[in-house]
Design a protein around this motif. Structure first.
Motif, PDB file in Angstrom:
ATOM      1  N   LEU A 295      86.641  24.770  50.632  1.00 43.66           N
ATOM      2  CA  LEU A 295      87.432  26.000  50.592  1.00 43.66           C
ATOM      3  C   LEU A 295      87.497  26.657  51.963  1.00 43.66           C
ATOM      4  O   LEU A 295      88.554  27.153  52.381  1.00 43.66           O
ATOM      5  CB  LEU A 295      86.838  26.968  49.566  1.00 43.66           C
ATOM      6  N   GLN A 296      86.362  26.660  52.674  1.00 47.43           N
ATOM      7  CA  GLN A 296      86.357  27.290  53.987  1.00 47.43           C
ATOM      8  C   GLN A 296      87.252  26.551  54.983  1.00 47.43           C
ATOM      9  O   GLN A 296      88.013  27.164  55.744  1.00 47.43           O
ATOM     10  CB  GLN A 296      84.933  27.350  54.535  1.00 47.43           C
ATOM     11  N   GLY A 304      85.301  34.221  55.095  1.00 41.94           N
ATOM     12  CA  GLY A 304      84.594  34.608  56.312  1.00 41.94           C
ATOM     13  C   GLY A 304      83.386  33.771  56.639  1.00 41.94           C
ATOM     14  O   GLY A 304      82.677  34.061  57.613  1.00 41.94           O
ATOM     15  N   GLY A 305      83.124  32.726  55.867  1.00 38.27           N
ATOM     16  CA  GLY A 305      81.994  31.866  56.189  1.00 38.27           C
ATOM     17  C   GLY A 305      81.475  31.157  54.959  1.00 38.27           C
ATOM     18  O   GLY A 305      81.553  31.672  53.846  1.00 38.27           O
ATOM     19  N   THR A 306      80.964  29.940  55.184  1.00 38.35           N
ATOM     20  CA  THR A 306      80.341  29.196  54.097  1.00 38.35           C
ATOM     21  C   THR A 306      78.926  28.818  54.484  1.00 38.35           C
ATOM     22  O   THR A 306      78.651  28.489  55.649  1.00 38.35           O
ATOM     23  CB  THR A 306      81.142  27.939  53.736  1.00 38.35           C
ATOM     24  N   TRP A 307      78.035  28.847  53.505  1.00 37.49           N
ATOM     25  CA  TRP A 307      76.663  28.390  53.644  1.00 37.49           C
ATOM     26  C   TRP A 307      76.466  27.336  52.552  1.00 37.49           C
ATOM     27  O   TRP A 307      76.123  27.649  51.408  1.00 37.49           O
ATOM     28  CB  TRP A 307      75.699  29.558  53.496  1.00 37.49           C
ATOM     29  N   SER A 308      76.728  26.102  52.932  1.00 36.21           N
ATOM     30  CA  SER A 308      76.779  25.003  51.967  1.00 36.21           C
ATOM     31  C   SER A 308      75.475  24.207  52.017  1.00 36.21           C
ATOM     32  O   SER A 308      75.039  23.793  53.101  1.00 36.21           O
ATOM     33  CB  SER A 308      77.957  24.078  52.279  1.00 36.21           C
ATOM     34  N   GLY A 426      82.091  30.132  64.011  1.00 33.96           N
ATOM     35  CA  GLY A 426      80.972  30.854  63.409  1.00 33.96           C
ATOM     36  C   GLY A 426      80.950  30.874  61.893  1.00 33.96           C
ATOM     37  O   GLY A 426      80.099  31.533  61.287  1.00 33.96           O
ATOM     38  N   LYS A 427      81.855  30.132  61.261  1.00 33.84           N
ATOM     39  CA  LYS A 427      81.967  30.222  59.800  1.00 33.84           C
ATOM     40  C   LYS A 427      81.300  29.061  59.045  1.00 33.84           C
ATOM     41  O   LYS A 427      81.140  29.149  57.824  1.00 33.84           O
ATOM     42  CB  LYS A 427      83.438  30.281  59.397  1.00 33.84           C
ATOM     43  N   ILE A 428      80.951  27.984  59.724  1.00 37.85           N
ATOM     44  CA  ILE A 428      80.424  26.813  59.025  1.00 37.85           C
ATOM     45  C   ILE A 428      78.904  26.740  59.164  1.00 37.85           C
ATOM     46  O   ILE A 428      78.363  26.727  60.281  1.00 37.85           O
ATOM     47  CB  ILE A 428      81.071  25.520  59.575  1.00 37.85           C
ATOM     48  N   ASP A 455      82.181  20.565  70.208  1.00 38.25           N
ATOM     49  CA  ASP A 455      81.683  21.787  70.852  1.00 38.25           C
ATOM     50  C   ASP A 455      81.988  23.022  70.002  1.00 38.25           C
ATOM     51  O   ASP A 455      82.537  24.018  70.476  1.00 38.25           O
ATOM     52  CB  ASP A 455      82.292  21.937  72.255  1.00 38.25           C
ATOM     53  N   ASN A 456      81.587  22.943  68.769  1.00 37.27           N
ATOM     54  CA  ASN A 456      81.839  24.044  67.842  1.00 37.27           C
ATOM     55  C   ASN A 456      80.595  24.887  67.642  1.00 37.27           C
ATOM     56  O   ASN A 456      79.476  24.447  67.935  1.00 37.27           O
ATOM     57  CB  ASN A 456      82.308  23.462  66.493  1.00 37.27           C
ATOM     58  N   GLU A 457      80.777  26.073  67.115  1.00 38.89           N
ATOM     59  CA  GLU A 457      79.646  26.944  66.796  1.00 38.89           C
ATOM     60  C   GLU A 457      79.026  26.594  65.446  1.00 38.89           C
ATOM     61  O   GLU A 457      78.100  27.272  64.992  1.00 38.89           O
ATOM     62  CB  GLU A 457      80.107  28.405  66.757  1.00 38.89           C
ATOM     63  N   ALA A 458      79.504  25.576  64.804  1.00 37.03           N
ATOM     64  CA  ALA A 458      79.026  25.232  63.454  1.00 37.03           C
ATOM     65  C   ALA A 458      77.531  24.942  63.455  1.00 37.03           C
ATOM     66  O   ALA A 458      76.988  24.347  64.390  1.00 37.03           O
ATOM     67  CB  ALA A 458      79.788  24.027  62.926  1.00 37.03           C
TER      68      ALA A 458
END
Length: 496
Positions: A295-296, A304-308, A426-428, A455-458
């Motif tokens: 969904l994210q 606004g963010g997922t915590w999977s 910052g959302k993953i 190079d993501n903030e994930a």
């Protein structure tokens, strides 16, 4: 009966071991529970445990069961279950080879084909439980299906409410009324601060779970520095095929579109939720973990963010250790032609792909593997999802694999990174156990490597020593809640 014959029969039964092929049962259903002829699947489920057979079989301790598909089976009509019955399905061995001594049996009929479960699905019929006669060849037991599974009732409390809406999109797709269901858990200040609006945490259960786990009699005790309170929404992901994972698909319909365009607006109006992406947070475990990440990624401007946690395979180069993109791969056997495990305890395999798949085949729709196909596969000419692999050989269909690419989350991120990068910053957040029970860590490791190159903030973490069930510790849950609070506070100006 003469005394001589009685004595003779007694000793005959005492010392003569009849072959297992003498197993035979008769099943019927009463007009009082279903007055019309029935077309569908009928089961005989056996167990040596103390629970009702219809509550099984379990994944890790599957016991014997058999099934038949019937057409226009009439109330009161006897249905024979014998080794010679045509089109008889059985697990784990042929019915003729089953030794059912000390087993108990129960018949189940799948009147409700819209539910993934069998013995506990509302509206399905079931019989009394009987002890399997030791000499079934001498006396054929009759199991009468005369009871229906009662639908679970949701009882609202002060702090948890049932939220159910009809989806116009899904109802049109399925040509029948189709609903979203959820439990809404209200924050502690909800009744006192009647003008206040709240951010929302959407929680998606794993395979087999539903919204009933959100029932509670007390509010959640929020303890955070920003004094942020959340509305929590526990979603029901169940569908006919198993778990729809909130993805649009050829077999389950436009679930993601309906959720974001129909469910969300109605929920936010009904419960004073903040209608802004930065106030909508996702979490889920296992199939719910995959759902929340999907969904994210699919709707980056909506959430606004997922915590999977412990998501199902997020990279199909490692689908529970199987590289689906390698044409030489086989679902049942590895490269060394060894049986492929699908679950383990620690480092020890305890469940293998082939018997697990064949168990699901006898059970029919609603199993985990068929559920994957219902989401990822095109619809076949017969109206059912195309099979990823041959159920007898384990050979993979490359044409179906090609269609599955549309649901490979790692591949989607890599292919669309230029567009998705600013929207997902910052959302993953993905968490996985190093020793995941279902070998899901391999795909998450590949996702971690891919996102590192982008190079993501994930945040993608592999937690040493943790399994599928031990990953989600109290410490991790508190950390996730803290990070959601921080994410909300960081964008308060944007929300206003």
């Amino acid at each position: 009966m003469s005394t001589f014959y009685s004595v003779f029969l007694f000793f005959f039964l005492l010392f003569t071991e009849l072959p297992a092929s003498e197993n035979a049962f008769q099943v019927r259903f009463t007009k009082s529970i279903h007055h019309q002829p029935f077309t569908g699947r009928v089961y005989l489920i056996f167990t040596q445990s103390h629970r009702e057979p219809r509550l099984g079989p379990s994944w890790f301790q599957p016991e014997s069961f058999i099934a038949q598909d019937v057409v226009n089976w009439k109330p009161g009509e006897i249905l024979e279950f014998t080794p010679d019955s045509k089109n008889l399905l059985s697990f784990p061995i042929p019915f003729s080879e089953m030794n059912l001594d000390n087993y108990r049996a129960q018949a189940v009929v799948r009147f409700n084909s819209n539910e993934p479960k069998i013995g506990t699905a509302p509206g399905n019929g079931f019989s009394q439980v009987i002890a399997v006669p030791k000499y079934a060849g001498l006396k054929t037991p009759i199991l009468t299906i005369n009871k229906l599974v009662v639908e679970k009732t949701f009882k609202d409390t002060q702090w948890s409410k049932l939220f159910k809406i009809r989806s116009a999109l899904l109802s049109k797709f399925h040509s029948q009324d189709t609903y979203f269901e959820a439990t809404v858990i209200l924050p502690q200040s909800y009744y006192q601060q009647k003008q206040r609006k709240y951010p929302v945490i959407f929680s998606i259960p794993g395979f087999g779970g539903d919204h009933f786990r959100g029932l509670r009699n007390t509010p959640v005790s929020e303890q955070n520095e920003g004094h942020v309170e959340f509305i929590r929404v526990v979603l029901n992901p169940q569908c006919r095929w198993g778990h729809h994972v909130f993805a649009d698909s050829a077999n389950n319909g436009p679930v993601g579109e309906a959720f974001t365009t129909e469910f969300l607006p109605e929920l936010e109006k009904a419960y004073r939720a903040i209608p802004h992406q930065r106030a909508r947070f996702l979490t889920g475990h296992s199939s719910g973990g995959w759902s929340s990440l999907w969904l994210q990624v699919t709707y980056p401007d909506v959430f606004g963010g997922t915590w999977s946690t412990a998501p199902d395979p997020v990279d199909f180069r490692n689908f529970q250790q199987i590289n689906l993109y390698d044409s030489s791969s086989n679902m049942y056997r590895d490269a060394m032609n060894q049986a492929r495990p699908i679950a383990r305890r620690g480092q020890t395999p305890i469940l293998w792909y082939e018997p697990f798949s064949k168990m699901e085949y006898v059970l029919g729709h609603g199993g985990q593997l068929r559920s994957f196909e219902a989401v990822f596969s095109p619809r076949g000419k017969d109206g059912t999802p195309l099979k990823l692999y041959d159920r007898e050989t384990g050979n993979i269909n490359p044409e179906v694999v090609e269609a599955w690419k549309a649901y490979d989350i790692r591949l989607i991120l890599e292919t669309n990174w230029k567009t998705l990068s600013p929207k997902l910053a910052g959302k993953i957040h993905v968490f996985m156990g190093e020793l995941d029970t279902f070998y899901l860590e391999g795909a998450t490791i590949l996702l971690k490597q891919s996102l590192a190159q982008l190079d993501n903030e994930a945040v993608v973490e592999i937690h040493p020593g943790k399994s599928h069930s031990s990953l989600l510790s109290k410490e991790l849950m508190l950390r996730i809640r803290k990070e959601m609070v921080q994410a909300f506070l960081a964008h308060q100006d944007e929300i206003k």
